[in-house]
Design an enzyme around this catalytic site. Structure first.
Site, PDB file in Angstrom:
ATOM      1  N   ARG A 168      48.886  42.073  39.444  1.00 31.41           N
ATOM      2  CA  ARG A 168      48.583  43.319  38.751  1.00 31.41           C
ATOM      3  C   ARG A 168      48.788  44.483  39.699  1.00 31.41           C
ATOM      4  O   ARG A 168      48.400  44.428  40.873  1.00 31.41           O
ATOM      5  CB  ARG A 168      47.127  43.297  38.257  1.00 31.41           C
ATOM      6  N   GLU A 185      33.417  47.361  27.098  1.00 29.68           N
ATOM      7  CA  GLU A 185      34.370  48.022  28.006  1.00 29.68           C
ATOM      8  C   GLU A 185      34.856  47.069  29.090  1.00 29.68           C
ATOM      9  O   GLU A 185      34.958  47.400  30.262  1.00 29.68           O
ATOM     10  CB  GLU A 185      33.756  49.294  28.602  1.00 29.68           C
ATOM     11  N   GLY A 186      35.175  45.861  28.640  1.00 22.09           N
ATOM     12  CA  GLY A 186      35.640  44.810  29.536  1.00 22.09           C
ATOM     13  C   GLY A 186      34.492  43.915  29.924  1.00 22.09           C
ATOM     14  O   GLY A 186      33.583  44.333  30.634  1.00 22.09           O
TER      15      GLY A 186
END
Length: 405
Positions: A381, A363-364
């Site tokens: 971002r 999950e990253g």
């Protein structure tokens, strides 16, 4: 700013802790040694109404807030990562995604039985050659009349052998890259679906993890989740929920490492005194304790944002990165405190260390989260409001008129 837990949250913590102490901890060593996933635990969690704790009552859940889900995950991982993972995948990645993106028909058919624990949900994003690089996925979905034909495979899928429903991500248009990915609700009973468990894992051996194979699987068009081409956004929003539960679980692993270490420090003596009297041991204990508080605060802040219906990708990423790193360090220090005994499964800390490695990858990876945090600060971002947001808490009952509008 109120840092206190509600009476309901305190009650849930007591219930889950008691459950873990009675029904997981006495047996987890054997399950871990045998690589056995005790599926009956899922039935017991359903009996306790914990499989849909933060799903609105109208969709079969209990209707509690998102931080209550965090508390459940923390207490489960104090017992073992395998069972926190089960709730992370079933509730965080699957059910909460259906709650956010599903149509009323999809929620009635799939979300309600999942929230009740009558059906189990899983999440199929990762592939053999597509992990962090999601766009590299090779699974395809081709429109054929009122259906889609799915072909491909997924790997490292938790609950692969016990799930009834999968959220499967597939390419509907190779040329559009991120915008060419779509999400489908796939039932295990659909012809062409098969699964296979992965053996020989370093950690989380008491969990069910494996591969999902899709061979000309015909999926009804009404099982498309969201719009065609919206799959990448759906996947990333799902990870906001999955990462939140992983971060919360990491707090439980830190707690378990701390409890085991304190107990051992008060029992073991060297050089004529308890090892807890040695300052370098105290340093490791202090680091566990401080990191537990830091991690919980980061998790609860992300949960507060979810409760208020706000984007929380940045905050959830930070919580996942910091807490999972801290859990890995806490487990490593716990082994060090136990000395040679920490190298044996006579004590649980070696299992904590093995289990702590996976969450800094899935999950990253921690490297991905490091980059994400820097990109936010550098202005590269930015999180925007999604077409469909996770509903704020307290939940409002959705009427037929509201759905039509």
């Amino acid at each position: 700013m109120d840092f206190s837990l509600s009476e309901e949250q305190i009650s849930v913590r007591k219930v889950v802790r008691s459950f873990v102490d009675k029904e997981i901890i006495p047996f987890i060593k054997e399950w871990d040694e045998k690589g056995h996933f005790e599926a009956n635990i899922l039935k017991r969690l359903a009996d306790l109404q914990l499989m849909g704790v933060c799903i609105p009552e109208q969709y079969g859940g209990v209707g509690m807030d998102y931080n209550t889900l965090a508390i459940v995950c923390e207490e489960l991982e104090r017992g073992d990562t395998a069972f926190r993972t089960a709730v992370s995948v079933h509730t965080g990645l699957n059910s909460m995604t259906l709650l956010q993106w599903g149509t009323e028909e999809q929620k009635k058919k799939y979300l309600i039985p999942q929230a009740q624990g009558k059906k189990i949900g899983a999440f199929g994003l990762t592939e053999p050659n597509a992990g962090s690089d999601v766009v590299a996925m090779a699974t395809t979905a081709v429109k054929d009349g009122d259906s889609y034909i799915l072909n491909g495979s997924k790997t490292w899928i938790s609950l692969c052998d016990v799930a009834d429903h999968f959220l499967i991500f597939a390419k509907t248009n190779h040329d559009l890259k991120h915008h060419g990915i779509s999400c489908f609700i796939v039932e295990r009973t659909f012809e062409g679906v098969s699964t296979k468990a992965i053996k020989g894992k370093m950690g989380i051996r008491a969990g069910n993890t494996g591969e999902v194979f899709l061979d000309d699987v015909r999926v009804p068009a009404e099982n498309l989740l969201g719009f065609e081409g919206e799959g990448f956004k759906i996947a990333m929003s799902a990870l906001d929920n999955g990462r939140f539960t992983v971060a919360a679980g990491a707090c439980g692993l830190i707690q378990a490492s701390l409890e085991a270490s304190v107990k051992y420090c008060n029992e073991r003596k060297t050089f004529g005194k308890e090892i807890g009297k040695h300052q370098l041991v105290q340093q490791m204990i202090a680091k566990m304790s401080s990191n537990l508080e830091i991690s919980r605060l980061l998790v609860y802040k992300a949960g507060w944002l979810k409760n208020n219906g706000k984007r929380n990708t940045r905050e959830t990423s930070l919580a996942k990165w910091i807490s999972c790193n801290a859990a890995n360090e806490a487990a490593n220090d716990a082994v060090q405190i136990h000395g040679a005994y920490g190298f044996s499964n006579e004590f649980p800390v070696e299992r904590y260390l093995r289990n702590s490695k996976a969450p800094v990858i899935y999950e990253g990876t921690r490297e991905i989260h490091t980059i994400m945090q820097a990109e936010y600060d550098l202005g590269y971002r930015e999180d925007k409001v999604l077409r469909k947001m996770l509903p704020a808490w307290p939940f409002e009952e959705v009427t037929v008129e509201a759905v039509k509008s």
